[in-house]
Write a protein that holds these residues in place. Structure first.
Motif, PDB file in Angstrom:
ATOM      1  N   GLY A  10       0.815  -1.195   0.000  1.00  0.00           N
ATOM      2  CA  GLY A  10       0.000   0.000   0.000  1.00  0.00           C
ATOM      3  C   GLY A  10       0.853   1.251   0.000  1.00  0.00           C
ATOM      4  N   TYR A  11       0.219   2.344   0.352  1.00  0.00           N
ATOM      5  CA  TYR A  11       0.872   3.653   0.276  1.00  0.00           C
ATOM      6  C   TYR A  11       1.434   4.095   1.614  1.00  0.00           C
ATOM      7  CZ  TYR A  11      -1.326   3.506  -4.239  1.00  0.00           C
ATOM      8  OH  TYR A  11      -1.689   3.111  -5.506  1.00  0.00           O
ATOM      9  N   PHE A  12       0.865   3.553   2.701  1.00  0.00           N
ATOM     10  CA  PHE A  12       1.334   3.899   4.047  1.00  0.00           C
ATOM     11  C   PHE A  12       1.506   2.614   4.850  1.00  0.00           C
ATOM     12  CE2 PHE A  12      -1.703   7.099   2.502  1.00  0.00           C
ATOM     13  CZ  PHE A  12      -0.841   8.180   2.385  1.00  0.00           C
ATOM     14  N   PRO A  13       2.471   2.606   5.776  1.00  0.00           N
ATOM     15  CA  PRO A  13       2.637   1.420   6.613  1.00  0.00           C
ATOM     16  C   PRO A  13       1.349   1.128   7.380  1.00  0.00           C
ATOM     17  CG  PRO A  13       4.422   3.018   6.992  1.00  0.00           C
ATOM     18  CD  PRO A  13       3.412   3.691   6.112  1.00  0.00           C
ATOM     19  N   GLY A  14       1.016  -0.136   7.492  1.00  0.00           N
ATOM     20  CA  GLY A  14      -0.150  -0.530   8.284  1.00  0.00           C
ATOM     21  C   GLY A  14      -1.480  -0.276   7.608  1.00  0.00           C
ATOM     22  N   ASN A  15      -1.459   0.158   6.321  1.00  0.00           N
ATOM     23  CA  ASN A  15      -2.723   0.425   5.624  1.00  0.00           C
ATOM     24  C   ASN A  15      -2.684  -0.193   4.220  1.00  0.00           C
ATOM     25  OD1 ASN A  15      -5.187   1.418   4.877  1.00  0.00           O
ATOM     26  ND2 ASN A  15      -4.475   3.519   4.558  1.00  0.00           N
ATOM     27  N   PRO A  16      -2.664  -1.533   4.177  1.00  0.00           N
ATOM     28  CA  PRO A  16      -2.494  -2.178   2.868  1.00  0.00           C
ATOM     29  C   PRO A  16      -3.713  -2.015   1.969  1.00  0.00           C
ATOM     30  CG  PRO A  16      -2.909  -3.821   4.557  1.00  0.00           C
ATOM     31  CD  PRO A  16      -2.815  -2.501   5.264  1.00  0.00           C
ATOM     32  N   VAL A  17      -3.474  -1.700   0.690  1.00  0.00           N
ATOM     33  CA  VAL A  17      -4.581  -1.678  -0.273  1.00  0.00           C
ATOM     34  C   VAL A  17      -4.585  -2.962  -1.111  1.00  0.00           C
ATOM     35  CG1 VAL A  17      -4.719   0.830  -0.383  1.00  0.00           C
ATOM     36  CG2 VAL A  17      -3.274  -0.362  -2.005  1.00  0.00           C
ATOM     37  N   LEU A  18      -3.506  -3.741  -1.001  1.00  0.00           N
ATOM     38  CA  LEU A  18      -3.451  -5.073  -1.622  1.00  0.00           C
ATOM     39  C   LEU A  18      -3.180  -6.066  -0.506  1.00  0.00           C
ATOM     40  CD1 LEU A  18      -1.069  -4.312  -4.610  1.00  0.00           C
ATOM     41  CD2 LEU A  18      -3.536  -4.734  -4.762  1.00  0.00           C
ATOM     42  N   GLN A  19      -3.934  -7.159  -0.485  1.00  0.00           N
ATOM     43  CA  GLN A  19      -3.751  -8.108   0.592  1.00  0.00           C
ATOM     44  C   GLN A  19      -3.623  -9.515   0.052  1.00  0.00           C
ATOM     45  OE1 GLN A  19      -5.374  -7.425   4.356  1.00  0.00           O
ATOM     46  NE2 GLN A  19      -6.657  -5.716   3.679  1.00  0.00           N
ATOM     47  N   ASP A  20      -2.424 -10.077   0.263  1.00  0.00           N
ATOM     48  CA  ASP A  20      -2.202 -11.491  -0.002  1.00  0.00           C
ATOM     49  C   ASP A  20      -2.549 -11.874  -1.448  1.00  0.00           C
ATOM     50  OD1 ASP A  20      -1.200 -13.761   1.125  1.00  0.00           O
ATOM     51  OD2 ASP A  20      -3.159 -14.553   1.744  1.00  0.00           O
ATOM     52  N   VAL A  21      -2.117 -11.041  -2.380  1.00  0.00           N
ATOM     53  CA  VAL A  21      -2.437 -11.289  -3.786  1.00  0.00           C
ATOM     54  C   VAL A  21      -1.434 -12.262  -4.392  1.00  0.00           C
ATOM     55  CG1 VAL A  21      -2.541 -10.224  -6.091  1.00  0.00           C
ATOM     56  CG2 VAL A  21      -3.543  -9.035  -4.112  1.00  0.00           C
ATOM     57  N   GLY A  38     -11.221   1.532  -7.424  1.00  0.00           N
ATOM     58  CA  GLY A  38     -10.644   1.450  -6.082  1.00  0.00           C
ATOM     59  C   GLY A  38     -10.324   0.044  -5.605  1.00  0.00           C
ATOM     60  N   ALA A  39     -10.472  -0.954  -6.475  1.00  0.00           N
ATOM     61  CA  ALA A  39     -10.227  -2.342  -6.064  1.00  0.00           C
ATOM     62  C   ALA A  39      -8.739  -2.589  -5.793  1.00  0.00           C
ATOM     63  CB  ALA A  39     -10.720  -3.305  -7.145  1.00  0.00           C
ATOM     64  N   GLY A  40      -7.886  -1.750  -6.395  1.00  0.00           N
ATOM     65  CA  GLY A  40      -6.440  -1.929  -6.195  1.00  0.00           C
ATOM     66  C   GLY A  40      -5.707  -2.332  -7.459  1.00  0.00           C
ATOM     67  N   LYS A  41      -6.360  -2.194  -8.612  1.00  0.00           N
ATOM     68  CA  LYS A  41      -5.760  -2.634  -9.882  1.00  0.00           C
ATOM     69  C   LYS A  41      -4.494  -1.836 -10.209  1.00  0.00           C
ATOM     70  CE  LYS A  41      -9.484  -1.719 -12.283  1.00  0.00           C
ATOM     71  NZ  LYS A  41     -10.282  -1.068 -11.210  1.00  0.00           N
ATOM     72  N   SER A  42      -4.597  -0.505 -10.145  1.00  0.00           N
ATOM     73  CA  SER A  42      -3.418   0.310 -10.457  1.00  0.00           C
ATOM     74  C   SER A  42      -2.335   0.104  -9.400  1.00  0.00           C
ATOM     75  CB  SER A  42      -3.790   1.792 -10.525  1.00  0.00           C
ATOM     76  OG  SER A  42      -4.706   2.003 -11.576  1.00  0.00           O
ATOM     77  N   SER A  43      -2.745  -0.082  -8.164  1.00  0.00           N
ATOM     78  CA  SER A  43      -1.764  -0.326  -7.103  1.00  0.00           C
ATOM     79  C   SER A  43      -1.005  -1.622  -7.364  1.00  0.00           C
ATOM     80  CB  SER A  43      -2.460  -0.399  -5.738  1.00  0.00           C
ATOM     81  OG  SER A  43      -3.196   0.788  -5.506  1.00  0.00           O
ATOM     82  N   LEU A  44      -1.700  -2.628  -7.887  1.00  0.00           N
ATOM     83  CA  LEU A  44      -1.038  -3.891  -8.202  1.00  0.00           C
ATOM     84  C   LEU A  44       0.019  -3.681  -9.283  1.00  0.00           C
ATOM     85  CD1 LEU A  44      -0.753  -6.975  -8.064  1.00  0.00           C
ATOM     86  CD2 LEU A  44      -2.700  -7.155  -9.623  1.00  0.00           C
ATOM     87  N   LEU A  45      -0.340  -2.925 -10.324  1.00  0.00           N
ATOM     88  CA  LEU A  45       0.659  -2.636 -11.357  1.00  0.00           C
ATOM     89  C   LEU A  45       1.800  -1.808 -10.765  1.00  0.00           C
ATOM     90  CD1 LEU A  45      -1.392  -1.951 -14.616  1.00  0.00           C
ATOM     91  CD2 LEU A  45      -0.497  -4.107 -13.711  1.00  0.00           C
ATOM     92  N   GLY A  46       1.445  -0.882  -9.862  1.00  0.00           N
ATOM     93  CA  GLY A  46       2.474  -0.085  -9.189  1.00  0.00           C
ATOM     94  C   GLY A  46       3.430  -0.954  -8.391  1.00  0.00           C
ATOM     95  N   ALA A  47       2.908  -1.985  -7.761  1.00  0.00           N
ATOM     96  CA  ALA A  47       3.763  -2.891  -6.983  1.00  0.00           C
ATOM     97  C   ALA A  47       4.726  -3.625  -7.908  1.00  0.00           C
ATOM     98  CB  ALA A  47       2.900  -3.896  -6.214  1.00  0.00           C
ATOM     99  N   ILE A  48       4.230  -4.037  -9.069  1.00  0.00           N
ATOM    100  CA  ILE A  48       5.101  -4.747 -10.019  1.00  0.00           C
ATOM    101  C   ILE A  48       6.132  -3.784 -10.602  1.00  0.00           C
ATOM    102  CG2 ILE A  48       5.197  -6.051 -12.194  1.00  0.00           C
ATOM    103  CD1 ILE A  48       2.209  -6.829 -11.668  1.00  0.00           C
ATOM    104  N   PHE A  49       5.703  -2.559 -10.918  1.00  0.00           N
ATOM    105  CA  PHE A  49       6.566  -1.622 -11.628  1.00  0.00           C
ATOM    106  C   PHE A  49       7.399  -0.739 -10.696  1.00  0.00           C
ATOM    107  CE2 PHE A  49       7.050   1.507 -15.313  1.00  0.00           C
ATOM    108  CZ  PHE A  49       7.845   0.630 -16.048  1.00  0.00           C
ATOM    109  N   GLY A  50       7.325  -1.021  -9.409  1.00  0.00           N
ATOM    110  CA  GLY A  50       8.271  -0.389  -8.490  1.00  0.00           C
ATOM    111  C   GLY A  50       7.883   0.974  -7.973  1.00  0.00           C
TER     112      GLY A  50
END
Ligand SMILES: Nc1ncnc2c1ncn2[C@@H]1O[C@H](COP(=O)(O)OP(=O)(O)OP(=O)(O)O)[C@@H](O)[C@H]1O
Ligand SMILES: [Mg+2]
Length: 235
Positions: A10-21, A38-50
């Motif tokens: 996620g964007y802040f510690p302790g506030n995950p927007v992706l969980q156990d994907v 708001g499901a977390g789709k862009s965040s998932l790509l953000g996690a992959i793309f750093g």
């Protein structure tokens, strides 16, 4: 092949927007991740793309471990992303944008690849000298995809290519995306338009509130009663 395991972030510690994907995408296949706003789709790509600040779990692309790497290092592993806003450089020409996609390659190779992208997107050839900022939304999307393909990525990430485009243009772009399957490239598409993305995908994941709630071959999911009711508007 892309293998994501137990990704929480996620964007802040302790506030995950992706969980156990967990997500697997075979080389040569098109995998879509569908879900609402708001499901977390862009965040998932953000996690992959750093660029998701908080990431735990593993993201493996072939032999490379991507989780926690900076975007430039992820890109060096052969990953390219077409972001939601398309990310073309508005004051540069269509040609210059394409050439930038091949940055670091020998000049002749860049020219060869530009030619290949113009074959793929004839509309761009007609607008080669035009500034990217003057293109229509659909043309900008084609340019963004062409620019990403210039690098011949191992993994191509696409964030909602349908966004803001007329239905006819969306159909053209999705048809094109369908043709990219079957080579060496792994494609991960995130989309709100579930019907469209399932129609061109091999495999799909449903993301809800940061968790994968359903997955399966796209042609199975398209007939799933829950998917029909929740995402396709079919009772
Ligand atoms: N830069 C950010 N800082 C803090 N929270 C964010 C940021 N970007 C997104 N979020 C939050 O993360 C959650 C997931 O957002 P995300 O953008 O990943 O969803 P999405 O599925 O891509 O949605 P959309 O379909 O609207 O693009 C949301 O609750 C959102 O508010
Ligand atoms: Mg998004």
């Amino acid at each position: 092949m892309l293998a994501i395991s137990k990704l929480t972030g996620g964007y802040f510690p302790g506030n995950p927007v992706l969980q156990d994907v967990s997500l697997h995408a075979q080389a040569g296949s098109l995998t879509s991740v569908v879900g609402a706003n708001g499901a977390g789709k862009s965040s998932l790509l953000g996690a992959i793309f750093g660029f998701l600040p908080q990431v735990s779990g593993t993201i493996q692309l072939g032999g490379d471990a991507l989780a926690g790497l900076r975007t430039d290092l992820v890109a060096r592993c052969g990953v390219r992303m077409v972001p939601e806003n398309r990310g073309t450089l508005p004051s540069l020409s269509v040609l210059e944008n394409l050439q930038l996609g091949g940055l670091g390659l020998p000049r002749e190779e860049i020219a060869r690849r530009v030619e290949a992208e113009l074959e793929r997107f004839p509309r761009l050839r007609e607008r080669l000298k035009q500034r990217a900022g003057m293109l229509s939304g659909g043309e900008q999307q084609m340019l963004a995809i062409g620019r990403a393909l210039m690098a011949r990525p191992r993994l191509l990430l696409l964030d909602e290519p349908s966004q803001g485009l007329a239905p006819l243009i969306v159909d053209q772009i999705f048809e094109l995306l369908g043709t990219l399957r079957g080579g060496d490239m792994t494609i991960v598409l995130v989309e709100q338009d579930v019907g469209l993305s399932l129609a061109i995908s091999d495999y799909a994941y449903v993301l809800e509130k940061g968790r994968v709630t359903l997955e399966g071959p796209a042609d199975t999911l398209i007939d799933d009663p829950y998917v029909k009711q929740a995402f396709l508007g079919i009772a």
